[in-house]
Design an enzyme around this catalytic site. Structure first.
Site, PDB file in Angstrom:
ATOM      1  CE  LYS A  76      69.822  42.618   4.920  1.00  0.00           C
ATOM      2  NZ  LYS A  76      70.069  41.551   3.917  1.00  0.00           N
ATOM      3  NE  ARG A 128      71.494  38.714  -5.031  1.00  0.00           N
ATOM      4  CZ  ARG A 128      71.521  38.564  -6.344  1.00  0.00           C
ATOM      5  NH1 ARG A 128      71.495  39.624  -7.124  1.00  0.00           N
ATOM      6  NH2 ARG A 128      71.570  37.366  -6.893  1.00  0.00           N
ATOM      7  N   PRO A 166      74.522  36.581 -10.027  1.00  0.00           N
ATOM      8  CG  PRO A 166      75.331  34.889 -11.411  1.00  0.00           C
ATOM      9  CD  PRO A 166      75.757  35.827 -10.313  1.00  0.00           C
ATOM     10  CB  ILE A 167      68.776  35.861 -10.455  1.00  0.00           C
ATOM     11  CG1 ILE A 167      68.397  36.529 -11.787  1.00  0.00           C
ATOM     12  CG2 ILE A 167      69.045  36.903  -9.390  1.00  0.00           C
ATOM     13  CD1 ILE A 167      67.075  37.270 -11.704  1.00  0.00           C
ATOM     14  CB  ILE A 172      80.739  33.373  -0.831  1.00  0.00           C
ATOM     15  CG1 ILE A 172      80.938  32.240   0.194  1.00  0.00           C
ATOM     16  CG2 ILE A 172      79.300  33.421  -1.328  1.00  0.00           C
ATOM     17  CD1 ILE A 172      80.631  30.868  -0.327  1.00  0.00           C
ATOM     18  NE  ARG A 214      70.642  46.610   1.584  1.00  0.00           N
ATOM     19  CZ  ARG A 214      71.496  45.604   1.389  1.00  0.00           C
ATOM     20  NH1 ARG A 214      72.803  45.798   1.485  1.00  0.00           N
ATOM     21  NH2 ARG A 214      71.055  44.404   1.087  1.00  0.00           N
TER      22      ARG A 214
END
Length: 428
Positions: free
Chosen positions: A22, A92, A122-123, A339, A409
């Site tokens: 995936k 995401r 956050p990106i 994480i 997913r």
């Protein structure tokens, strides 16, 4: 919504052939936007996230066909640069398209990505890296717009080895002018797989899996910078690497039920930490180049401590499944999640099933019990949902796992695979 109804107590046994990862197929599908010729991506799992990515590609103007496990993408006619909000909110990994669309169209617009609520993700690292390549970015709490007349190579030192940011920057830099160095990138096998795909399409990328990735952008030689609409790369046929998290989940399923399993088309060399912890728990594990055999002990043993870390450390995506496994192990175990801060949501369900788990911040203390009992529980995220299914397989009586859209997913027909291995699980 659909739910799983599981009658526990059956030992899993048999063979299972793995499909593509995936976390490998999604960035590779995004990278097809950089190509002007057809690409065939082989061994693609039928996951809801993959279906969403296919729908996004079609919304951008790509022609996409899906034949069994193979997806064929022709991105020659990409004519859109804004990703529909409803698709962004569903996954995401839609953020992977930021770099390729910026390189192809000179601009990209999207809302903040959705996905599992497992913690703050956050990106910022994506955006700061794209800025260093020359992008101008407008950002508010709901929408992001990136523009670049020209992408230029740069040296980017990552403050955290973000997998998604590493992949996004690799894709954007592949079409930039000049050379890009990504220092301290993520080292996951899926990043090496993306490198192999990009190179097969004509890019020049080296160093994936090490402490520095070097990308010689093709922008100079192709004379097709951002905004030209011209695809900087050509097409190819590529087979996605096996899913090491799917593999670990089925190994844990066999272990928690006292069974035995053989995984085919696997990559044991990419699973050292997972296999080591299974051995520590008392499982007998044997491997060759592409297969893994596991035989469970009469009763699992506790594991002194598991701490999730970026690759090659223990994967955060296997933490939930191991927590379920250790609820039935003799002795006390400890798991520390470094994480994501919200990755113990499945513990409430395990407690309802009779587990003895105490969570203290980012650490879970597990005391093994003699047995679990069935209960009605709810999947809150992808891997936590899988962990509750594993607990249900070993529990006495019936377990109902609700809200399994999260599980869809990341697992291709989970109930079919488990039933083939001897479980009693029904999708309602």
């Amino acid at each position: 919504m659909d739910s799983y109804h599981i009658t526990g107590g059956e030992k899993l046994a048999g063979d299972h052939r793995l499909k593509g990862a995936k976390n490998g197929v999604l960035p590779i599908l995004a990278a097809t936007v950089l190509t002007g010729e057809p690409c065939e991506i082989c061994s693609c799992p039928s996951l809801s996230d993959v279906h969403t990515m296919v729908e996004i590609l079609r919304s951008l103007g790509c022609s996409v066909t899906w034949d069994e496990d193979n997806i064929r993408v022709d991105a020659k006619t990409v004519d859109q640069w804004e990703i529909p909000e409803r698709l962004m909110k569903g996954m995401r990994s839609s953020v992977f398209l930021m770099g390729p669309l910026l390189a192809r169209c000179g601009q990209v617009a999207m809302t903040q990505p959705g996905g599992c609520a497992i913690g703050d993700r956050p990106i910022d690292i994506h955006l700061s890296g794209l800025r260093m390549l020359g992008a101008e970015i407008e950002e508010d709490p709901h929408r992001i717009v990136c523009r670049a007349r020209r992408l230029t190579g740069a040296t980017i030192r990552m403050e955290f080895p973000s997998v998604g940011a590493t992949e996004n920057l690799m894709m954007a830099a592949a079409a930039a002018c000049g050379e890009t160095h990504i220092i301290h990138p993520a080292r996951e096998p899926e990043i090496e797989d993306l490198q192999n795909f990009l190179n097969a399409c004509g890019a020049q990328v080296a160093g994936a899996g090490t402490g520095e990735i070097v990308i010689c952008g093709v922008g100079d030689r192709r004379a097709a910078g951002p905004g030209s609409g011209t695809a900087p790369l050509s097409g190819c046929v590529h087979r996605v690497i096996p899913d090491r998290i799917e593999a670990g989940t089925y190994l844990a399923a066999a272990a928690i039920t006292g069974g035995e399993i053989r995984l085919l088309d696997s990559a044991p060399s990419q699973m050292a930490q997972t296999l080591a912890r299974l051995k520590e728990a008392g499982c007998r594990v044997k491997v060759d180049k592409t297969s893994i055999w596991l035989t469970a002990p009469r009763r699992l043993r506790s594991v002194r401590e598991i701490k999730t870390l970026p690759y090659p450390g223990f994967p955060t995506d296997m933490q939930s499944q191991f927590l379920s496994l250790l609820t039935l192990a003799e002795g006390e175990s400890k798991i520390t999640e470094t994480i994501f801060e919200n990755r113990f949501k499945h513990v409430d369900g395990l407690l309802r099933m009779g587990a003895d788990v105490a969570v203290d911040g980012r650490t879970a203390h597990i005391t093994g019990v003699a047995g679990l009992h069935g209960a009605r529980v709810q999947a809150e995220d992808l891997r936590g949902g899988a962990a509750l299914v594993l607990a249900g397989l070993a529990a006495e009586g019936e377990t109902v796992v609700e809200n399994i859209c999260h599980i869809d997913r990341g697992y291709d027909k989970l109930e079919v695979v488990l039933n083939d291995l001897g479980a009693k699980i029904e999708r309602i």
